[in-house]
Enzyme design. Structure first.
Site: not given
Ligand code: 4NP
Length: 155
Positions: A9, A15, A123
């Protein structure tokens, strides 16, 4: 030889750690290795988001020992399957593939559940707890199908 599967991800804290924990819980250890990585490097070395840890725990899965990891092109050689959570992850990962063989390893994880529909796992990072519950349900359903397929293919 083990079958190696990578979940990807953006941040590798919401995720893909859930996807890793859920799929790993459905496959025999040793024969299958499931890991995860992010296309962004902000959370390298960090634990998954508390909300992902709590969501997995509600379902009896412990993801608290996972640590954030950054996707690099060498993973195309290491992993047999690379499952991405959304279309933007797909574009980011495929842009690093140098061969068709590498590109073919990459698939949207919800492709199993909604074939041909290009559906994203949303997300949940900026949302509420119910977003994490929804992500869990989607991943749980799609990994049921995925685990069945992998077990059939690599038995
Ligand atoms: P993930 O969610 O891609 O599902 O882990 C996110 C976690 C952190 C960030 C973006 C998406 N971030 O911008 O820090």
């Amino acid at each position: 030889m083990s079958v190696k599967i990578l979940m990807v991800c953006l941040g590798n804290i919401c995720r893909s750690p859930l996807a890793e924990g859920i799929l790993a819980s459905k496959l025999p250890k040793g024969k299958f290795i499931v890991d995860s990585a992010g296309t962004g490097n902000w959370h390298v070395g960090k634990q998954p988001d508390d909300r992902s840890i709590a969501t997995a725990k509600k379902h009896g899965i412990d993801i608290s020992s996972q640590r954030g990891n950054y996707f690099t092109p060498k993973y195309f050689d290491i992993y047999d399957y690379i499952f991405v959570m959304d279309n933007s992850n797909y574009d980011d990962v495929v842009s690093l593939a140098k061969t068709d063989e590498h590109k073919k390893k990459v698939q949207l994880i919800l492709e199993e559940l909604f074939p041909g529909d290009n559906v994203d796992v949303p997300d949940p990072y900026y949302g509420l707890q119910n977003g994490f519950d929804m992500v869990f349900e989607m991943l749980d359903e799609t990994t049921d199908l995925l685990a069945k397929k992998l077990l059939e293919k690599h038995s």
